[in-house]
Scaffold this motif. Structure first.
Motif, short mmCIF file in Angstrom:
data_model
loop_
_atom_site.label_atom_id
_atom_site.label_comp_id
_atom_site.label_asym_id
_atom_site.label_seq_id
_atom_site.Cartn_x
_atom_site.Cartn_y
_atom_site.Cartn_z
N SER A 155 49.21 32.37 35.14
CA SER A 155 47.83 32.01 34.82
C SER A 155 47.61 30.53 35.10
O SER A 155 48.56 29.76 35.25
N CYS A 156 46.34 30.16 35.19
CA CYS A 156 46.02 28.74 35.37
C CYS A 156 44.67 28.46 34.75
O CYS A 156 43.90 29.38 34.45
N GLY A 157 44.40 27.18 34.57
CA GLY A 157 43.09 26.75 34.08
C GLY A 157 42.21 26.40 35.27
O GLY A 157 42.65 25.69 36.17
N PHE B 64 50.86 20.84 28.95
CA PHE B 64 49.71 21.73 28.72
C PHE B 64 48.61 20.94 28.01
O PHE B 64 47.44 21.08 28.34
N VAL C 251 44.84 24.32 37.31
CA VAL C 251 46.04 23.65 36.80
C VAL C 251 46.98 24.68 36.18
O VAL C 251 46.56 25.57 35.45
N GLU C 252 48.27 24.54 36.53
CA GLU C 252 49.33 25.35 35.89
C GLU C 252 50.55 24.44 35.78
O GLU C 252 50.39 23.22 35.87
N ASP D 263 41.59 30.46 31.80
CA ASP D 263 40.70 29.61 31.00
C ASP D 263 40.08 28.58 31.93
O ASP D 263 40.51 28.45 33.08
N LEU E 90 38.70 24.57 32.39
CA LEU E 90 38.69 23.23 31.82
C LEU E 90 37.27 22.70 31.62
O LEU E 90 37.02 21.92 30.71
N1 HPA Z 1 46.93 23.81 31.73
C1 HPA Z 1 48.17 24.03 32.16
N2 HPA Z 1 48.62 25.25 32.41
C2 HPA Z 1 47.78 26.29 32.21
C3 HPA Z 1 46.48 26.11 31.78
C4 HPA Z 1 46.02 24.80 31.52
O1 HPA Z 1 44.86 24.56 31.14
N3 HPA Z 1 45.91 27.33 31.67
C5 HPA Z 1 46.85 28.23 32.04
N4 HPA Z 1 47.97 27.60 32.37
#
Ligand code: HPA
Length: 236
Positions: A90-92, A159, A178-179, A204, A206
């Motif tokens: 996952s990432c933001g 994080f 971002v991950e 999610d 930012l």
């Molecule tokens: N930041 C870093 N890693 C993540 C995020 C984040 O907001 N969301 C999912 N992985």
């Protein structure tokens, strides 16, 4: 066996999918692989090997952050002969056009530092994905009607980021999300001459603060697993 992986030689496939969460590895192995067997449990970092459309595949957790991923990817490549490593995670989201649930296929990953930083000294090495895997993943996302973006991401060491100024500059320069793992995976793949890619779901955002409800996470994660498998085996 290695320091962190209990599998015997030959129990790890040349193609390895790497989610951060070991329980996600277990879920994906049960759902997508045939005849999956658990090949690692050391420190609770689960790994499973089975087949997908007849092709051997290992799904192994990376843990969170580049130091953790680096341990597993190093051992998978150097000791077990992994040749194709695909991060699924996952990432933001960092751009208005990138929505929660969208998939990001990471062409490159910016960082402040990685576990490999020491060897590059003053060089800003540009970690990049394997083009063949990337092209296959794009074709798969397109054919499945999954909303996707291709471009640069940020692999952060933290994080809970305390540098809004940097986030602003990255957003300004088109960084998609971002991950915390892809850059080191790409650097290790370059070092050892193997293939790597990161396929990420936006969990999610930012800018908007929106987050993927937990019931949607499984479906989005399933899309990523299928994109990763089809990217690795486009003719299967
Ligand atoms: N930041 C870093 N890693 C993540 C995020 C984040 O907001 N969301 C999912 N992985």
């Amino acid at each position: 066996m290695t320091v962190h992986i209990g599998a015997e030689k030959g129990q790890i496939a040349e193609t390895v999918l790497m989610p951060g969460d070991p329980y996600r590895a277990e879920w994906a192995a049960e759902k997508f692989l045939d005849d999956a067997v658990c090949v690692n449990k050391v420190r609770g970092m689960l790994g499973f090997t089975g087949t997908w459309r007849g092709n051997p595949v290992t799904i192994h957790g990376s843990g969170m952050g580049m130091p953790s991923l680096s341990i597993y990817a190093n051992e998978l490549i150097r000791d077990y002969g992994a040749k194709t490593l695909i991060r699924i995670g996952s990432c933001g989201g960092m751009q208005d056009a990138v929505k929660v649930r969208d998939v990001i296929i990471a062409m490159t990953a910016s960082t402040l530092s990685t576990p490999s930083r020491g060897i590059f000294k003053e060089l800003n090495f540009a970690p990049c994905a394997d083009y063949g895997l990337l092209a296959n993943a794009v074709a798969t996302a397109k054919s499945r009607d999954v909303p996707y973006h291709v471009g640069g991401i940020y692999s952060s060491d933290v994080f809970y980021d305390e540098r809004p100024d940097l986030t602003e500059q990255m957003e300004r320069h088109g960084t998609l999300g971002v991950e915390m793992e892809a850059a080191e995976l790409y650097i290790l793949a370059a070092r050892y001459g193997v293939r790597a890619l990161a396929v990420l779901t936006v969990s999610d955002h930012l800018k908007t603060g929106e987050a993927l409800p937990s019931e949607d996470r499984e479906r989005s994660f399933g899309d990523m697993v299928e994109i990763a498998l089809e990217a690795a085996f486009p003719d299967a």
